[in-house]
Design a protein around this motif. Structure first.
Motif, PDB file in Angstrom:
ATOM      1  N   PHE A   1      -4.310   6.685  -1.829  1.00  0.00           N
ATOM      2  CA  PHE A   1      -4.832   5.516  -1.642  1.00  0.00           C
ATOM      3  C   PHE A   1      -4.280   4.700  -2.943  1.00  0.00           C
ATOM      4  O   PHE A   1      -4.973   4.543  -3.982  1.00  0.00           O
TER       5      PHE A   1
ATOM      6  N   VAL B   1       0.734  -1.132  -0.066  1.00  0.00           N
ATOM      7  CA  VAL B   1      -0.096  -0.017   0.124  1.00  0.00           C
ATOM      8  C   VAL B   1       0.704   1.269  -0.089  1.00  0.00           C
ATOM      9  O   VAL B   1       2.108   1.131   0.404  1.00  0.00           O
TER      10      VAL B   1
ATOM     11  N   PHE C   1       1.292   5.900  -1.225  1.00  0.00           N
ATOM     12  CA  PHE C   1       0.707   7.060  -1.710  1.00  0.00           C
ATOM     13  C   PHE C   1       1.636   7.572  -2.710  1.00  0.00           C
ATOM     14  O   PHE C   1       2.949   7.123  -2.687  1.00  0.00           O
TER      15      PHE C   1
END
Length: 310
Positions: free
Chosen positions: A254, A210, A212
């Protein structure tokens, strides 16, 4: 009596004839509150190397026939009232050697750690990627927009070629990614950026991540402007689209993706993200002698990257 039955009896005999007074001992590391190491008399049930130990106070321990069957199958013995401690909290485990055979050693965790360590030996990732920035689909298909010449225009996704280098930290848990160059393929677009990655399972042949991205860009494309006046029935507003060269910031907070790597150094990844397109200056403009405001539209991103891990 067949061979299997004989084998079972031979395995069971030590379990029932061994003196149960034998004990395992845990010696805990000292702490500020307890500078003298604590000692616990227990029966160790399970050891996950480099992770944790499961045990039960010795006075609550008894070996049943059901436990014996689990030992034969090389399965851990479970007891109600057992405790779990991290290996890092212990100075030493002193086993009862006569009954060490009832302890189940989980070897999978250290094997996984060894694999992670092997894949973390290559801490740099150099990639080239193809990404597309996709505008929102609100007014049916891509938005129909009207430019200053009153021609209908359709918004198209931006196709971008991008180079990047990523450096891994904290045994492969985190990564800092620099994207020095991004070039538009179907529109005039040039940019640079950086990003952050977190790998919950660290580095393996297939890793989930994950993160950004922030992408600073200069581009020439159609951008929506909207009047502050309500000019049509139904509480609607007039939209126009102006094609201009502007500086902007793509904020993609996200992001999720998967990375695929081999020990030989081959690397590939695929990720998706959602975010916003923000103009860096002059967000208001005059059109037909009226005040209009540039929208801050949401965007989606899909990216495919390939390269080397070294």
């Amino acid at each position: 009596m067949n061979i299997s039955a004989t084998r079972i009896l031979l395995v069971l005999m030590p379990l029932f004839f061994t003196e149960l007074a034998a004990q395992d001992t845990l010696i805990f590391k000292p702490t500020k509150r307890k500078p003298v190491p604590d000692t616990a008399i227990v029966k160790v049930l399970l050891v996950e190397e480099m992770e944790q130990v499961v045990y039960i106070p010795y006075e609550k321990f008894s070996l049943t026939g059901k436990d014996s069957v689990r030992v034969i199958k090389n399965q851990p013995v479970h007891k109600k009232g057992s405790f779990t401690k991290n290996i890092s909290q212990l100075l030493e485990i002193r086993y009862d050697e006569t009954q060490k055979h009832i302890i189940f050693f989980n070897r999978q965790i250290p094997l996984r750690r060894e694999k992670q360590a092997a894949y973390f030996e290559r801490r740099n990732i150099l990639t080239g990627s193809l990404l597309t920035l996709i505008p929102p689909d609100i007014r049916g298909g891509y938005w129909n927009r009207i430019d200053t010449m009153s021609d209908l225009k359709n918004t198209s996704p931006l196709l971008i070629a991008q180079s990047a280098i990523e450096r891994l930290f904290c045994k492969g848990i985190f990564g800092i990614k620099l994207m020095p160059f991004a070039l538009g393929i179907n529109e005039r677009f040039i940019g640079t950026g950086f990003g952050f990655r977190a790998y919950p399972v660290r580095q393996l042949p297939t890793s989930f991540f994950v993160g950004f991205d922030l992408l600073f860009a200069n581009s020439t494309q159609y951008r929506d402007i909207i009047s502050s006046k309500v000019t049509q029935p139904g509480n609607t507003r007039v939209w126009y689209s102006l094609k201009q060269n502007r500086n902007e910031l793509y904020v993609l907070p996200f992001m999720i993706g998967f990375a695929f790597s081999k020990k030989q150094g081959f690397y590939a990844s695929i990720d998706g993200a959602i975010g916003m397109q923000v103009l860096l200056s002059d967000r208001n403009t005059l059109y037909n002698n009226e005040s209009y405001k540039y929208r801050t539209p949401a965007y989606g991103q899909v990216r495919l990257a390939m390269g080397r891990k070294f």
